[in-house]
Design a protein around this motif. Structure first.
Motif, PDB file in Angstrom:
ATOM      1  N   SER B  35       2.228 -19.416   6.335  1.00 55.52           N
ATOM      2  CA  SER B  35       1.912 -19.704   4.942  1.00 55.52           C
ATOM      3  C   SER B  35       0.919 -18.667   4.413  1.00 55.52           C
ATOM      4  O   SER B  35       0.365 -17.870   5.173  1.00 55.52           O
ATOM      5  N   ALA B  36       0.699 -18.690   3.116  1.00 58.78           N
ATOM      6  CA  ALA B  36      -0.208 -17.735   2.481  1.00 58.78           C
ATOM      7  C   ALA B  36      -1.596 -17.840   3.101  1.00 58.78           C
ATOM      8  O   ALA B  36      -2.127 -18.937   3.284  1.00 58.78           O
ATOM      9  N   GLY B  37      -2.140 -16.709   3.477  1.00 60.28           N
ATOM     10  CA  GLY B  37      -3.491 -16.678   4.014  1.00 60.28           C
ATOM     11  C   GLY B  37      -3.631 -17.140   5.456  1.00 60.28           C
ATOM     12  O   GLY B  37      -4.744 -17.313   5.953  1.00 60.28           O
ATOM     13  N   ALA B  38      -2.518 -17.322   6.141  1.00 63.01           N
ATOM     14  CA  ALA B  38      -2.591 -17.829   7.517  1.00 63.01           C
ATOM     15  C   ALA B  38      -3.006 -16.751   8.520  1.00 63.01           C
ATOM     16  O   ALA B  38      -3.345 -17.051   9.659  1.00 63.01           O
ATOM     17  N   GLY B  39      -2.978 -15.488   8.108  1.00 63.68           N
ATOM     18  CA  GLY B  39      -3.440 -14.410   8.987  1.00 63.68           C
ATOM     19  C   GLY B  39      -2.364 -13.443   9.440  1.00 63.68           C
ATOM     20  O   GLY B  39      -2.563 -12.670  10.381  1.00 63.68           O
ATOM     21  N   LYS B  40      -1.227 -13.413   8.743  1.00 64.41           N
ATOM     22  CA  LYS B  40      -0.101 -12.564   9.161  1.00 64.41           C
ATOM     23  C   LYS B  40      -0.465 -11.073   9.141  1.00 64.41           C
ATOM     24  O   LYS B  40      -0.185 -10.339  10.085  1.00 64.41           O
ATOM     25  N   THR B  41      -1.082 -10.649   8.038  1.00 64.00           N
ATOM     26  CA  THR B  41      -1.423  -9.228   7.919  1.00 64.00           C
ATOM     27  C   THR B  41      -2.469  -8.835   8.965  1.00 64.00           C
ATOM     28  O   THR B  41      -2.375  -7.781   9.590  1.00 64.00           O
ATOM     29  N   THR B  42      -3.442  -9.707   9.154  1.00 64.30           N
ATOM     30  CA  THR B  42      -4.486  -9.444  10.149  1.00 64.30           C
ATOM     31  C   THR B  42      -3.866  -9.302  11.540  1.00 64.30           C
ATOM     32  O   THR B  42      -4.199  -8.386  12.303  1.00 64.30           O
ATOM     33  N   GLN B  77     -12.818  -4.397   6.988  1.00 65.75           N
ATOM     34  CA  GLN B  77     -13.928  -5.249   7.436  1.00 65.75           C
ATOM     35  C   GLN B  77     -13.805  -5.625   8.918  1.00 65.75           C
ATOM     36  O   GLN B  77     -14.779  -6.003   9.545  1.00 65.75           O
ATOM     37  N   PHE B  78     -12.606  -5.525   9.473  1.00 63.86           N
ATOM     38  CA  PHE B  78     -12.439  -5.890  10.881  1.00 63.86           C
ATOM     39  C   PHE B  78     -12.896  -4.745  11.779  1.00 63.86           C
ATOM     40  O   PHE B  78     -12.602  -3.582  11.512  1.00 63.86           O
ATOM     41  N   GLU B 162       6.667 -14.810   4.658  1.00 63.24           N
ATOM     42  CA  GLU B 162       5.934 -15.893   4.013  1.00 63.24           C
ATOM     43  C   GLU B 162       6.728 -17.189   4.114  1.00 63.24           C
ATOM     44  O   GLU B 162       7.922 -17.215   3.811  1.00 63.24           O
ATOM     45  N   LYS B 194      -6.356 -23.552  11.732  1.00 65.02           N
ATOM     46  CA  LYS B 194      -5.294 -22.562  11.879  1.00 65.02           C
ATOM     47  C   LYS B 194      -4.645 -22.710  13.253  1.00 65.02           C
ATOM     48  O   LYS B 194      -5.314 -22.950  14.249  1.00 65.02           O
ATOM     49  N   ILE B 215      -9.912 -16.805  13.148  1.00 62.39           N
ATOM     50  CA  ILE B 215      -9.925 -15.407  12.700  1.00 62.39           C
ATOM     51  C   ILE B 215     -11.363 -14.919  12.750  1.00 62.39           C
ATOM     52  O   ILE B 215     -12.254 -15.547  12.170  1.00 62.39           O
ATOM     53  N   THR B 216     -11.581 -13.854  13.496  1.00 66.42           N
ATOM     54  CA  THR B 216     -12.940 -13.337  13.641  1.00 66.42           C
ATOM     55  C   THR B 216     -13.009 -11.894  13.153  1.00 66.42           C
ATOM     56  O   THR B 216     -12.003 -11.178  13.156  1.00 66.42           O
ATOM     57  N   THR B 217     -14.192 -11.489  12.734  1.00 67.80           N
ATOM     58  CA  THR B 217     -14.385 -10.127  12.243  1.00 67.80           C
ATOM     59  C   THR B 217     -14.165  -9.106  13.367  1.00 67.80           C
ATOM     60  O   THR B 217     -13.720  -7.996  13.131  1.00 67.80           O
TER      61      THR B 217
HETATM   62  N1  LIG Z   1     -13.798 -11.584   8.486  1.00 67.35           N
HETATM   63  C1  LIG Z   1     -13.130 -12.723   8.531  1.00 67.35           C
HETATM   64  N2  LIG Z   1     -13.541 -13.710   9.300  1.00 67.35           N
HETATM   65  C2  LIG Z   1     -12.853 -14.855   9.370  1.00 67.35           C
HETATM   66  N3  LIG Z   1     -11.733 -15.086   8.673  1.00 67.35           N
HETATM   67  C3  LIG Z   1     -11.284 -14.143   7.890  1.00 67.35           C
HETATM   68  C4  LIG Z   1     -11.935 -12.915   7.770  1.00 67.35           C
HETATM   69  N4  LIG Z   1     -11.241 -12.161   6.919  1.00 67.35           N
HETATM   70  C5  LIG Z   1     -10.192 -12.906   6.527  1.00 67.35           C
HETATM   71  N5  LIG Z   1     -10.222 -14.104   7.078  1.00 67.35           N
HETATM   72  C6  LIG Z   1      -9.207 -15.141   6.919  1.00 67.35           C
HETATM   73  O1  LIG Z   1      -7.928 -14.535   6.980  1.00 67.35           O
HETATM   74  C7  LIG Z   1      -7.164 -14.910   5.847  1.00 67.35           C
HETATM   75  C8  LIG Z   1      -6.325 -13.785   5.323  1.00 67.35           C
HETATM   76  O2  LIG Z   1      -5.548 -13.294   6.346  1.00 67.35           O
HETATM   77  P1  LIG Z   1      -4.306 -12.384   6.058  1.00 67.35           P
HETATM   78  O3  LIG Z   1      -4.475 -11.589   4.854  1.00 67.35           O
HETATM   79  O4  LIG Z   1      -4.039 -11.718   7.328  1.00 67.35           O
HETATM   80  O5  LIG Z   1      -3.239 -13.526   5.789  1.00 67.35           O
HETATM   81  P2  LIG Z   1      -1.743 -13.371   5.344  1.00 67.35           P
HETATM   82  O6  LIG Z   1      -1.012 -14.436   6.054  1.00 67.35           O
HETATM   83  O7  LIG Z   1      -1.303 -11.986   5.504  1.00 67.35           O
HETATM   84  O8  LIG Z   1      -1.867 -13.734   3.828  1.00 67.35           O
HETATM   85  P3  LIG Z   1      -0.882 -13.383   2.616  1.00 67.35           P
HETATM   86  O9  LIG Z   1       0.043 -14.535   2.533  1.00 67.35           O
HETATM   87  O10 LIG Z   1      -1.802 -13.299   1.445  1.00 67.35           O
HETATM   88  O11 LIG Z   1      -0.219 -12.105   2.916  1.00 67.35           O
HETATM   89  C9  LIG Z   1      -8.161 -15.314   4.806  1.00 67.35           C
HETATM   90  O12 LIG Z   1      -7.578 -16.268   3.976  1.00 67.35           O
HETATM   91  C10 LIG Z   1      -9.296 -15.847   5.593  1.00 67.35           C
HETATM   92  O13 LIG Z   1      -9.099 -17.224   5.838  1.00 67.35           O
END
Ligand SMILES: Nc1ncnc2c1ncn2[C@@H]1O[C@H](COP(=O)(O)OP(=O)(O)OP(=O)(O)O)[C@@H](O)[C@H]1O
Ligand SMILES: [Mg+2]
Lengths: 295, 228
Positions: B35-42, B77-78, B162, B194, B215-217
């Protein structure tokens, strides 16, 4: 050839269908881009890339370790499995481009169309390259190039491939490939054989292959085998006694150790399909008897 | 038979490799859905930087038309996102603009060409599901062709997808890929937790069921070990 202003085309990819210029640049080598006409179907021009400096240097160095004239020999290049394709490309650069040798590529891992495409993108002339494709009949891209022959029973029954290679001797008017003038053979890649065949059959394949080399020993032929020695240690220890040289390629694409066998198991000393396996089992390793003519 | 075991590529996600017999099968195409913001890009970025540390080549293909600089700003930031790898071991390629006015075949060609040029061992297309909403051609056919072509490269490709509310995973692409990793957000009282779950991974005896992630820095997505 026409030089491209490197500043003007900063964008990675400006390929716009319908327009007359087709631009592609290497991320670290933009100033080395060159144009040659009518290579690409979507447009009138293509900017081919030059291989990056690191890989070019490797191609030169590897080329200097392998003499593709005078005598036939097997060369093994060891590298991590993640670098197999890149190493193959470097070898093709060295042999097709720098040494202008005639080659045969045996494709097992991916269809020849992909290699062909890769060579085109890197501006490596493939006029002197032919393919025997052992995977094309299981691949999605079914159009076979004019310089390629499909090995229909591939990639299974690989032990019959050496005889097939032999049969491509230019005498069959139907055949699109001709081994008789080939100066190097590159296999992409031997490890994949184990996905489709038992180790026993892969060993038989090798023994027969060496036998085929013996039969055409009048011509010189360099066989290039790129493999990950750690991933397939068993296969490596079987093949390595046949090699004239073992060249290590590091993860960052540099030549590492080069081991030259003073007396590789000679092509001449392979009496039967299981010949070298039998001598290996006795623990003798690379044969120590004198070679009858350099491989 | 160990001789036929797939070589593996370490994911770079702490705790994940233990769930999937040491890493992603090499080569393979894996969908990272969530889902949106779940951390896929990270997740995907860490995968590339992990490779960079080992000297492997990575390619990140963005399908969003926003300039890469915005994404880079977040990734920066990571701690794992080391600057020295940008443009070298980790190459960025923006396909967003092309997406609007290209056919499926042209997009496939573009991806193919870029991959052939960079010759990466690690590829990311983020997010792939956007292509489905943008393109006029049949997305299912495109997805299938894309996966088939990517499998011919010696690389592990992560496609991020997504997942819309109410959906479990993006169905059109899931059937074609070798693996599906799910990243989820779930409500637990007032806390939003998560999770990660490996739905499928061909050739792999993987752990099933949800595992908590953080999710950690420092490391990005981290699988919390306490659960298994
Ligand atoms: N430094 C951090 N420490 C902890 N959590 C973080 C940090 N930076 C981002 N996050 C978490 O990671 C989430 C974003 O992750 P990411 O962009 O990887 O998600 P995504 O699944 O790719 O989102 P999207 O659907 O927008 O593409 C943020 O919503 C936040 O909860
Ligand atoms: Mg994202």
């Amino acid at each position: 050839m026409k030089c491209v202003n490197s500043v003007m085309y900063r964008t990675d990819d400006l390929r716009i269908p319908g327009q007359s210029i087709c631009l592609r640049t290497n991320y670290d080598n933009i100033s080395n881009a060159f144009i040659s006409p009518n290579l690409y179907e979507c447009s009138n021009w293509i900017v081919g890339l030059r291989m990056n400096e690191r890989d070019l240097k490797l191609a030169e160095e590897v080329g200097s370790h392998i003499q593709a004239n005078g005598s036939s020999a097997i060369y093994i290049l060891t590298t991590k499995y993640t670098n197999l394709v890149r190493t193959n490309l470097v070898l093709l650069k060295a042999f097709l481009d720098m040494k202008t040798k005639r080659g045969m590529m045996i494709t097992i891992d991916r269809p020849h169309q992909y290699i062909s495409h890769l060579l085109q993108l890197h501006g490596i002339d493939q006029a002197k390259l032919q393919f025997i494709d052992a995977i094309s009949n299981h691949a999605s891209d079914t159009k076979v190039s004019p310089n390629a022959e499909a090995f229909e029973s591939g990639p299974f029954y690989i032990e019959t491939l050496p005889d097939f290679i032999m049969s491509c001797d230019g005498r069959d008017p139907e055949s699109k490939v001709d081994m008789s003038s080939t100066e190097f053979i590159l296999m992409d890649n031997v490890s994949t054989l184990l996905t489709y065949n038992t180790m026993e059959n892969v060993k038989i394949f090798f023994s027969r292959y060496v036998g085929v080399l013996k039969e055409r020993s009048s011509a010189s032929l360099a066989t290039l085998i790129v493999m990950d020695r750690d991933l397939h240690a068993d296969l490596y220890s079987f093949i390595s006694p046949f090699a004239k040289k073992i060249i290590e390629i590091s993860t960052d694409m540099k030549v590492g150790n080069v081991v030259e066998s003073r007396s590789p198991t000679s092509v001449e000393s392979t009496p039967s399909a299981n010949g070298p396996a039998a001598s290996d089992r006795s623990g003798s390793g690379p044969q120590t008897r004198e070679r009858t003519g350099e491989m | 038979m160990t001789q036929n075991a797939f070589p593996r590529l370490e994911s770079g996600i702490p705790g994940l490799d233990e769930m999937i017999q040491g890493g992603f099968p090499f080569p393979s195409v894996v969908l990272v859905a969530g889902s949106a913001g779940a951390g896929k890009t990270t997740f995907a970025q860490k995968f590339l930087f992990e490779g960079a540390e080992k000297g492997e080549q990575g390619l990140y293909i963005s399908t969003l038309s926003e300039p890469a600089q915005w994404m880079l700003r977040y990734v920066q930031q990571f701690e794992f996102a080391k600057q020295e790898f940008y443009g070298k071991e980790v190459v960025y390629y923006d396909m967003g603009t092309a997406l609007r006015n290209s056919t499926g075949e042209q997009l496939l060609q573009m991806i193919d060409d870029k991959v052939a040029e960079i010759m990466p061992q690690r590829i990311v297309i983020d997010p792939i599901t956007v292509v489905g909403t943008m393109m006029k051609d049949d997305y299912r056919v495109f997805a299938f062709d894309l996966v088939t072509r990517l499998k011919n490269w010696q690389a592990v490709t992560l496609l991020t997808g997504e997942v819309r509310p109410g959906e479990l995973y993006p169905a059109e692409i899931s059937y074609a890929v070798d693996g599906v990793v799910l990243l989820m957000l779930s409500d637990e009282g007032d806390a939003r937790r998560k999770y990660i779950e490996v739905l499928k991974m061909r050739g792999t005896n993987h752990i099933t069921g949800k595992q908590s992630v953080d999710i950690t820095t420092k490391d990005g997505v981290v699988v919390l070990k306490a659960r298994f």
